[in-house]
Each structure stands twice: as structure tokens, then as C-alpha cells.
Scaffold this active site. Structure first.
Site, PDB file in Angstrom:
ATOM      1  N   VAL A 110       3.168 -12.516   4.274  1.00 27.64           N
ATOM      2  CA  VAL A 110       3.586 -11.286   4.957  1.00 27.64           C
ATOM      3  C   VAL A 110       2.837 -11.052   6.255  1.00 27.64           C
ATOM      4  O   VAL A 110       3.243 -10.213   7.065  1.00 27.64           O
ATOM      5  CB  VAL A 110       3.440 -10.056   4.037  1.00 27.64           C
ATOM      6  CG1 VAL A 110       4.380 -10.149   2.852  1.00 27.64           C
ATOM      7  CG2 VAL A 110       1.994  -9.871   3.583  1.00 27.64           C
ATOM      8  N   SER A 169      -2.781   3.322  -2.418  1.00 27.42           N
ATOM      9  CA  SER A 169      -3.866   3.429  -3.392  1.00 27.42           C
ATOM     10  C   SER A 169      -4.541   4.779  -3.255  1.00 27.42           C
ATOM     11  O   SER A 169      -4.588   5.354  -2.155  1.00 27.42           O
ATOM     12  CB  SER A 169      -4.902   2.324  -3.156  1.00 27.42           C
ATOM     13  OG  SER A 169      -6.079   2.544  -3.928  1.00 27.42           O
ATOM     14  N   TYR A 225     -10.270  -2.408   2.770  1.00 27.20           N
ATOM     15  CA  TYR A 225      -9.153  -2.184   1.851  1.00 27.20           C
ATOM     16  C   TYR A 225      -8.740  -0.715   1.856  1.00 27.20           C
ATOM     17  O   TYR A 225      -7.562  -0.378   1.971  1.00 27.20           O
ATOM     18  CB  TYR A 225      -9.569  -2.620   0.451  1.00 27.20           C
ATOM     19  CG  TYR A 225      -8.562  -2.330  -0.637  1.00 27.20           C
ATOM     20  CD1 TYR A 225      -7.559  -3.255  -0.936  1.00 27.20           C
ATOM     21  CD2 TYR A 225      -8.620  -1.147  -1.375  1.00 27.20           C
ATOM     22  CE1 TYR A 225      -6.628  -3.000  -1.943  1.00 27.20           C
ATOM     23  CE2 TYR A 225      -7.700  -0.883  -2.378  1.00 27.20           C
ATOM     24  CZ  TYR A 225      -6.712  -1.813  -2.663  1.00 27.20           C
ATOM     25  OH  TYR A 225      -5.803  -1.546  -3.658  1.00 27.20           O
ATOM     26  N   ALA A 280      -9.181   1.545   4.130  1.00 31.73           N
ATOM     27  CA  ALA A 280      -8.578   1.927   5.407  1.00 31.73           C
ATOM     28  C   ALA A 280      -7.121   1.485   5.482  1.00 31.73           C
ATOM     29  O   ALA A 280      -6.261   2.215   6.002  1.00 31.73           O
ATOM     30  CB  ALA A 280      -9.383   1.317   6.554  1.00 31.73           C
ATOM     31  N   LYS A 323      -5.058   1.146   3.001  1.00 34.27           N
ATOM     32  CA  LYS A 323      -4.236   1.967   2.107  1.00 34.27           C
ATOM     33  C   LYS A 323      -3.980   3.350   2.693  1.00 34.27           C
ATOM     34  O   LYS A 323      -2.902   3.924   2.498  1.00 34.27           O
ATOM     35  CB  LYS A 323      -4.901   2.065   0.737  1.00 34.27           C
ATOM     36  CG  LYS A 323      -4.983   0.714   0.010  1.00 34.27           C
ATOM     37  CD  LYS A 323      -3.621   0.042  -0.125  1.00 34.27           C
ATOM     38  CE  LYS A 323      -3.684  -1.250  -0.906  1.00 34.27           C
ATOM     39  NZ  LYS A 323      -2.358  -1.885  -1.088  1.00 34.27           N
TER      40      LYS A 323
END
Length: 253
Positions: free
Chosen positions: A51, A129, A142, A144, A146
């Protein structure tokens, strides 16, 4: 029968979500760098795809649209995490986390939206999250990404309404292969002790939320974040690692 595209559908939440939609009669396409780790429903087709590569993502979405004639639901679920303190972050690691977790959502949603705008119909979903709305040690990059997904959700909803609905699911602790790889049994127990429900969610429970958000029952729901965390963030709680502890890098004091 709907055409559903899910990124990161080879394991964990993505795999459970692919199975949930396929079991309901939908045709599902799984975009993932790896083949499924578990036996999959014949209605789920794997397309090898990173992706972070926008051109490859757009090509995959175009291929699905040309094959099926429609793209009805797209779920941007692919995500990675690297457990490290803010002083141990490396540029390469952070860029990869951002490329997959945040820009991977943006690229997939944009490619799908091009098709959905022409159809004047479609649903864009993503896995965010609860960490996007709170501080959580050792996962700064991680967290940031989300938070960024929630912002994308709101903006896409404003720009693409009324034809396209947009929403994200923000799980709390979920017992996925990624979680099991990073946490020891003792750490899992510690997390469970902070959750009023007393346990991690199963990937299937999160899959059920995605299935609802894509359904006619949620036809007036757009631009929203659905939190599923067993009440972990419902009220004031103690610090993540207990009162009075300080974290420097990966050291607990």
C-alpha cells in the site's frame, strides 16, 4: 453481491474482516504484501500489493473495478508497528510506518474514491486506533498515523458526501498476530487488567463493526470514528505503565 477491497487482509483484523464479508456473499479482494496465513474463503482473492506504492494500489483498484464493474466497499486496514522509544526512532523505520499506516490509507482511499465518484456510491472505511486519541509510550510514530486516519476520515466525508460514506474503526487492544509478536503473556495480562471488559477483543469483533459500517443500517453514518475498546478509554485511568513510573527509551523506572 458487493465488491469489497481490503488492504492487509492476510492476517489479524484484515483476515477476519475479509472472511466476514465473504461469508455474507460479497466478493473480496485482499491487497497485501503476503499471502494469507490461514485457509481463506474462495470468495477472497489475494492481490500481492504494497500500500506504500500508490501506483501499484491504483493499478489494483482499477483492475478490480474493470473485472467486477464496481467497487462498493474499501477498507484500508494495512498497518505495522515498531516498538521503540522516541530516542531510539530511526528515520527509515518512521518513514515506513507512516508510508504504510497513513499514506497507505490516503492512497487507497483516493484511488477508490475516483471509481466511487463516477458510481455515485461507495463506502470508505479504515482501521484507526484508540492510540490516535491518547499518548501511549513506545509507539509515537504509530500513534501519530492513527490520529491522522481520523482526520482523513472527517475530511473525506466532508468532500465526498452525499454519495460516498466514510468512517473508521478505532480498536483498543485486539489479540492479533502483531500484538502477540510484540507482547509477552505477562504484558498481555497487564493490558487486560487496565480494560474494564477484562480482555482483548477478538479480530472477529472488529470485523463485525466493519460489516455494520458498510451496511444499509449505517446509511446516515459518515465522518465518524467508532471506538471499540471494552471501555478502556471511557474514563480517567492510571498511566499506561502504572502510577509513578517513568520511561526513558525502553527502560522502565
Amino acid at each position: 453481491m458487493r465488491t469489497v477491497i481490503i488492504s492487509g487482509g492476510s492476517s489479524g483484523i484484515g483476515w477476519a474482516t475479509a472472511e466476514r464479508f465473504a461469508s455474507g456473499g460479497d466478493q473480496v479482494f485482499n491487497l497485501d504484501v503476503r499471502a494469507p496465513t490461514e485457509p481463506s474463503n474462495p470468495a477472497v482473492s489475494w492481490i500481492e500489493n504494497d500500500v506504500a506504492d500508490w501506483s501499484a494500489v491504483r493499478a489494483a483498484v482499477t483492475r478490480v473495478a474493470e473485472t467486477t464493474g464496481t467497487v462498493d466497499v474499501v477498507i484500508a486496514n494495512a498497518g505495522i508497528s515498531i516498538r521503540h522509544g522516541v530516542l531510539e526512532l530511526t528515520e527509515a523505520d518512521v518513514r515506513r510506518v507512516v508510508d504504510v499506516n497513513l499514506l497507505g490509507v490516503l492512497g487507497l482511499w483516493q484511488a477508490a474514491a475516483d471509481v466511487m465518484v463516477r458510481q455515485r456510491a461507495g463506502v470508505l472505511l479504515a482501521t484507526a486506533s484508540v492510540n490516535g486519541a491518547r499518548g501511549y509510550p513506545l509507539y509515537a510514530d504509530y500513534n501519530a498515523t492513527k490520529a491522522g486516519i481520523v482526520a482523513l476520515c472527517r475530511t473525506f466525508a466532508l468532500e465526498l458526501s452525499p454519495w460516498i460514506r466514510v468512517a473508521c474503526v478505532s480498536p483498543g487492544a485486539v489479540l492479533t498476530p502483531m500484538q502477540l509478536a510484540e507482547y509477552t503473556p505477562a504484558m498481555l495480562d497487564e493490558v487486560n487488567a487496565r480494560i474494564p471488559a477484562g480482555r482483548h477483543a477478538s479480530p472477529e469483533e472488529i470485523a463485525g463493526a466493519f460489516h455494520y459500517l458498510a451496511s444499509a443500517e449505517a446509511s446516515f453514518l459518515t465522518g465518524q470514528e467508532l471506538v471499540i475498546d471494552g471501555a478502556e478509554t471511557a474514563g480517567a485511568t492510571t498511566a499506561v505503565f502504572g502510577t509513578g513510573e517513568r520511561i526513558i527509551g525502553t527502560e522502565r523506572r
